[in-house]
Design a protein around this motif. Structure first.
Motif, PDB file in Angstrom:
ATOM      1  N   VAL A  65      38.057  34.279  40.782  1.00 17.56           N
ATOM      2  CA  VAL A  65      38.521  33.203  39.897  1.00 17.56           C
ATOM      3  C   VAL A  65      40.049  33.109  39.934  1.00 17.56           C
ATOM      4  CG1 VAL A  65      38.622  32.420  37.503  1.00 17.56           C
ATOM      5  CG2 VAL A  65      36.474  33.282  38.440  1.00 17.56           C
ATOM      6  N   LYS A  66      40.728  34.279  39.898  1.00 18.10           N
ATOM      7  CA  LYS A  66      42.197  34.275  39.964  1.00 18.10           C
ATOM      8  C   LYS A  66      42.675  33.579  41.231  1.00 18.10           C
ATOM      9  CE  LYS A  66      43.360  38.545  37.529  1.00 18.10           C
ATOM     10  NZ  LYS A  66      43.732  39.943  37.726  1.00 18.10           N
ATOM     11  N   LYS A  67      41.977  33.849  42.319  1.00 21.42           N
ATOM     12  CA  LYS A  67      42.428  33.334  43.600  1.00 21.42           C
ATOM     13  C   LYS A  67      42.132  31.845  43.760  1.00 21.42           C
ATOM     14  CE  LYS A  67      42.593  34.381  48.422  1.00 21.42           C
ATOM     15  NZ  LYS A  67      41.653  34.411  49.494  1.00 21.42           N
ATOM     16  N   VAL A 104      43.217  29.235  35.519  1.00 26.66           N
ATOM     17  CA  VAL A 104      42.431  29.892  34.472  1.00 26.66           C
ATOM     18  C   VAL A 104      43.102  31.200  34.065  1.00 26.66           C
ATOM     19  CG1 VAL A 104      40.201  31.003  34.001  1.00 26.66           C
ATOM     20  CG2 VAL A 104      40.293  28.881  35.319  1.00 26.66           C
ATOM     21  N   LEU A 105      43.128  31.474  32.757  1.00 28.28           N
ATOM     22  CA  LEU A 105      43.626  32.768  32.295  1.00 28.28           C
ATOM     23  C   LEU A 105      42.491  33.781  32.429  1.00 28.28           C
ATOM     24  CD1 LEU A 105      45.614  34.689  30.860  1.00 28.28           C
ATOM     25  CD2 LEU A 105      44.780  33.807  28.696  1.00 28.28           C
ATOM     26  N   VAL A 106      42.671  34.752  33.306  1.00 26.44           N
ATOM     27  CA  VAL A 106      41.636  35.755  33.543  1.00 26.44           C
ATOM     28  C   VAL A 106      42.014  37.035  32.783  1.00 26.44           C
ATOM     29  CG1 VAL A 106      40.465  37.129  35.294  1.00 26.44           C
ATOM     30  CG2 VAL A 106      41.108  34.763  35.787  1.00 26.44           C
ATOM     31  N   ASP A 151      28.895  30.377  43.442  1.00 23.00           N
ATOM     32  CA  ASP A 151      30.102  31.166  43.176  1.00 23.00           C
ATOM     33  C   ASP A 151      30.741  30.726  41.854  1.00 23.00           C
ATOM     34  OD1 ASP A 151      32.993  29.731  43.836  1.00 23.00           O
ATOM     35  OD2 ASP A 151      31.238  28.712  44.673  1.00 23.00           O
ATOM     36  N   LYS A 152      31.400  31.696  41.201  1.00 22.09           N
ATOM     37  CA  LYS A 152      31.882  31.434  39.845  1.00 22.09           C
ATOM     38  C   LYS A 152      33.064  30.472  39.809  1.00 22.09           C
ATOM     39  CE  LYS A 152      29.783  35.099  37.352  1.00 22.09           C
ATOM     40  NZ  LYS A 152      29.797  35.967  36.169  1.00 22.09           N
ATOM     41  N   ALA A 153      33.856  30.462  40.885  1.00 17.85           N
ATOM     42  CA  ALA A 153      34.995  29.544  40.897  1.00 17.85           C
ATOM     43  C   ALA A 153      34.493  28.099  40.769  1.00 17.85           C
ATOM     44  CB  ALA A 153      35.807  29.726  42.166  1.00 17.85           C
ATOM     45  N   GLY A 154      33.459  27.780  41.545  1.00 13.49           N
ATOM     46  CA  GLY A 154      32.891  26.439  41.477  1.00 13.49           C
ATOM     47  C   GLY A 154      32.254  26.173  40.121  1.00 13.49           C
ATOM     48  N   PHE A 174      38.775  33.323  31.043  1.00 11.55           N
ATOM     49  CA  PHE A 174      37.591  33.885  31.701  1.00 11.55           C
ATOM     50  C   PHE A 174      37.476  35.373  31.385  1.00 11.55           C
ATOM     51  CE2 PHE A 174      35.684  35.537  35.797  1.00 11.55           C
ATOM     52  CZ  PHE A 174      34.409  35.033  35.578  1.00 11.55           C
ATOM     53  N   PHE A 175      36.302  35.780  30.898  1.00 14.20           N
ATOM     54  CA  PHE A 175      36.081  37.181  30.529  1.00 14.20           C
ATOM     55  C   PHE A 175      34.835  37.680  31.255  1.00 14.20           C
ATOM     56  CE2 PHE A 175      35.120  40.921  28.108  1.00 14.20           C
ATOM     57  CZ  PHE A 175      36.306  41.315  27.491  1.00 14.20           C
ATOM     58  N   ASP A 176      35.032  38.595  32.206  1.00 16.48           N
ATOM     59  CA  ASP A 176      33.931  39.076  33.034  1.00 16.48           C
ATOM     60  C   ASP A 176      34.199  40.537  33.364  1.00 16.48           C
ATOM     61  OD1 ASP A 176      32.166  39.624  35.235  1.00 16.48           O
ATOM     62  OD2 ASP A 176      32.081  37.487  35.681  1.00 16.48           O
ATOM     63  N   ASP A 177      33.174  41.401  33.207  1.00 12.44           N
ATOM     64  CA  ASP A 177      33.388  42.837  33.457  1.00 12.44           C
ATOM     65  C   ASP A 177      33.555  43.136  34.940  1.00 12.44           C
ATOM     66  OD1 ASP A 177      30.456  42.260  33.774  1.00 12.44           O
ATOM     67  OD2 ASP A 177      30.484  44.353  34.429  1.00 12.44           O
ATOM     68  N   ASN A 178      33.148  42.213  35.808  1.00 11.91           N
ATOM     69  CA  ASN A 178      33.158  42.479  37.243  1.00 11.91           C
ATOM     70  C   ASN A 178      34.507  42.110  37.878  1.00 11.91           C
ATOM     71  OD1 ASN A 178      32.819  42.434  40.014  1.00 11.91           O
ATOM     72  ND2 ASN A 178      30.718  41.669  39.903  1.00 11.91           N
ATOM     73  N   PRO A 179      35.263  43.136  38.351  1.00 14.14           N
ATOM     74  CA  PRO A 179      36.606  42.867  38.887  1.00 14.14           C
ATOM     75  C   PRO A 179      36.574  41.929  40.095  1.00 14.14           C
ATOM     76  CG  PRO A 179      36.174  45.236  38.775  1.00 14.14           C
ATOM     77  CD  PRO A 179      34.902  44.552  38.407  1.00 14.14           C
TER      78      PRO A 179
END
Lengths: 583, 77
Positions: free
Chosen positions: A354-356, A361-363, A322-325, A343-348
């Motif tokens: 990551v936000k959660k 991190v600034l998403v 998972d991306k958070a880890g 963090f810059f990712d096209d997938n909401p």
């Protein structure tokens, strides 16, 4: 809160007013003065609220309407009593009352512009000497009206030419403590037809339309964050449909969309180009992608349409975790705080995770259309820093060399042998005109390896350079892979027989390289040369500097009070130092 | 549309006070947060809510809430 969405502004104003009513000044609050030539009450209230949302409590002094000069020039003014550490100056184009006579020559226009800018230089130097504060100076927003029409840009005596010269001179003449805030740019981004609200100006002297109060305040919030050490350092990028069109695992490294003759391909290339510019200014790049690592790396190595190369990425993580880890892993591999990541990712869905789970991190709210990626990243103002220095331009190079260094490290069984093989050379020097800017930057940006986390402005550093009982030492390091420049700063103060280490910070890029010991032996010499027999250090705990909790005991200091340590300078320091003197 | 009811909602929203009730003779004196700046905020909110636009002189001449209601009704007519 999206400051760009004007539908949300009434709500923002309401929340700001509520917060203002509940705000109670605390001793540790950042002290900011806002002085302006137009009504600033709303600006102040929104600024205070947005700063609070970012974790900064601000005690804000609100100058009188049109009271910049009154506050600054009068030594007994409330401004000086308030003692701000930052002053925001918001002039109005209407402050400019003298203009070149039509037909004047270029010299006369320059002289007049100089005169106008001297007024501000006077204000800056008065504020610097009296307060030693940081100054955020807004420039002039050029008006819509042009009496000479298109010819305004063709004659030096036109008002637009004159305004532009004044803005350019503000930039040229700014001192180390002044940051010019380009409000003319932001008004242009919004569109000046939207920015100006003529009726409100005449009725209540508002500087711009209420719809843009959030944007105007946010610009300053970002800069204040930078000046208080809260900066973003690293851009974490997804790959598929973020850096290129398509999915590399399905389409293959040559099948992904990066065609410069295709609208979509060109969009992704433009985004890569912008990211490369960010890297060149010192932003660290990392990749965080759900992919097989070798497949994810293939486009970087084989597809010549790629603008970013593997060498540009300081930390590359491609797996199915998972991306958070993974984001936490990136931060720890790069030795930076999680809160310094963007963090810059096209997938909401990934963005939500990551936000959660990593809220520090600034998403970036990535738009659906890749054509808008560059604009979205730029407008969220992710990388506002206090200053740029030569070290920034060299930085990503040294992060990259880190991987080569790690290869070298793994080839040695013995860490000392490895340190020796690095061929490190260094020096510890008292700072001068050329190094003071980097010195200020490091002191204000370091959070982890920072013993007391006391921030100093460039002006107060200049002042300390003049003081007889103070020494400001800058440590530089080079090894066989890279030249780091200045990576550690120390401020020593003599107090009788005792020498107090007021400040000791180091960049985490050079952890575990023996820089601490190298610096310490020089600190001892410096303290002895000041005539001291005892060195005193202190650790002030913060949320981030746990890594230096046992720094002083590790060097052989003895605890003399809670978090206070003493070192007897008659003792010789005889630990092995792997860094050779440059000279 | 009942102008007074809708205007009451706008006032309550802008001044963040659900109890706020309008009366014709009401002026800025009667509302704690009604300053020259929140006045602009109020005007902007009213313009958006009713889809109208006021000129500077119309805003200047407003004496009380009753006149404000009359002005909006005139604009909507």
């Amino acid at each position: 809160m999206n400051v760009w969405n004007i539908e949300e502004i009434p709500q923002l104003l309401k929340l700001a007013r509520r917060y203002a009513k509940s705000y109670v000044a605390g001793e540790k609050d950042v002290r900011i003065a806002v002085l302006g030539s137009y009504s600033i009450q709303h600006f102040v209230s929104v600024l205070r609220f947005l700063l609070h949302e970012e974790g900064i409590d601000a005690n804000i002094y609100e100058g009188e309407y049109d009271g910049i000069l009154m506050d600054v020039l009068n030594d007994d003014s409330d401004l000086y009593e308030f003692k701000p550490s930052m002053v925001i100056l918001l002039p109005s184009i209407k402050d400019i009352k003298e203009f070149p006579v039509l037909g004047s020559d270029a010299d006369a226009v320059e002289q007049l512009a100089d005169k106008q800018v001297q007024l501000y230089q006077g204000i800056w130097s008065k504020l610097e000497t009296s307060l030693g504060c940081q100054i955020l100076q807004a420039n002039f927003v050029l008006p819509i009206e042009r009496a000479l029409g298109n010819l305004e840009s063709n004659y030096e005596y036109s008002r637009s030419y004159y305004y532009k010269r004044i803005n350019a001179k503000l930039e040229q003449k700014r001192g180390g403590n002044v940051t010019i805030m380009d409000m003319d740019y932001w008004a242009g981004v919004v569109g000046k037809i939207n920015w100006f609200d003529n009726s409100s100006y005449y009725l209540s002297k508002t500087g711009f339309r209420m719809d843009y109060i959030g944007v105007a305040a946010e610009v300053f919030v970002k800069q204040i964050l930078a000046l208080t050490g809260k900066v973003k350092k690293c851009l974490v990028l997804d790959l598929d449909n973020t850096l290129w069109g398509g999915v590399v695992g399905d389409d293959g490294c040559m099948g992904i969309q990066l065609d410069p003759n295709n609208a979509i391909g060109e969009s992704y290339r433009a985004f890569q180009q912008y990211v490369l510019q960010l890297k060149e200014r010192g932003v660290i790049l990392a990749v965080c992608s759900k992919n097989e690592e070798d497949i994810a790396k293939e486009p970087f190595e084989k597809n010549d349409k790629m603008i970013l190369k593997l060498d540009d990425i300081s930390c590359f993580i491609a797996n199915w975790e998972d991306k958070a880890g993974n984001i936490r892993t990136i931060a720890s591999k790069l030795n930076i705080g999680v809160d310094s990541l963007v963090f810059f990712d096209d997938n909401p869905a990934e963005r939500e995770i990551v936000k959660k789970f990593v809220p520090e991190v600034l998403v970036v709210d990535v738009p659906e259309d890749p054509a808008d990626y560059v604009q979205a990243l730029s407008l969220c103002m992710p990388f506002e820093w206090g200053q740029l220095t030569g070290e920034d331009f060299k930085r990503t190079q040294s992060y990259l060399q880190n991987s080569k260094r790690q290869e070298l490290e793994s080839s040695f069984v013995n860490y000392d042998e490895y340190l020796q093989a690095l061929d490190m050379v260094g020096s510890v020097d008292e700072i001068d005109e050329y190094s003071k800017e980097r010195f200020a930057q490091l002191i204000n940006k370091s959070n982890q390896f920072n013993l007391r986390t006391i921030r100093y402005t460039e002006a107060s550093i200049e002042q300390m350079m003049q003081e007889e009982n103070t020494k400001l030492l800058a440590v530089s390091l080079k090894d066989k892979f890279s030249d780091y420049g200045i990576i550690s700063c120390i401020i020593l103060r003599k107090d009788g027989e005792e020498c107090f280490a007021d400040t000791w910070v180091m960049s985490c890029r050079v952890l575990k390289r023996g820089v601490e010991e190298f610096a310490f032996s020089h600190v001892c010499d410096a303290a002895r040369s000041m005539g001291c027999s005892k060195l005193v250090g202190e650790y002030i705990p913060t949320a981030k500097n746990r890594m230096v909790k046992d720094f002083y005991p590790g060097l052989g200091f003895e605890e003399i009070a809670e978090n206070k340590y003493g070192y007897d300078l008659t003792k010789e320091y005889n630990k092995k130092i792997w860094i050779k003197e440059i000279n | 549309m009942n102008v007074k009811e809708t205007l009451t909602e706008v006032f309550q929203d802008v001044f963040d006070d659900d109890e706020l009730e309008l009366f014709d003779e009401m002026t800025a004196e009667d509302v704690e947060d009604w300053t020259s700046l929140t006045h602009i905020q109020l005007i902007v909110a009213v313009e958006k809510k009713f889809g109208v636009k006021f000129t500077t002189v119309e805003v200047m001449k407003l004496k009380n809430v009753g006149e404000f209601i009359a002005l909006i009704e005139k604009k909507l007519a």
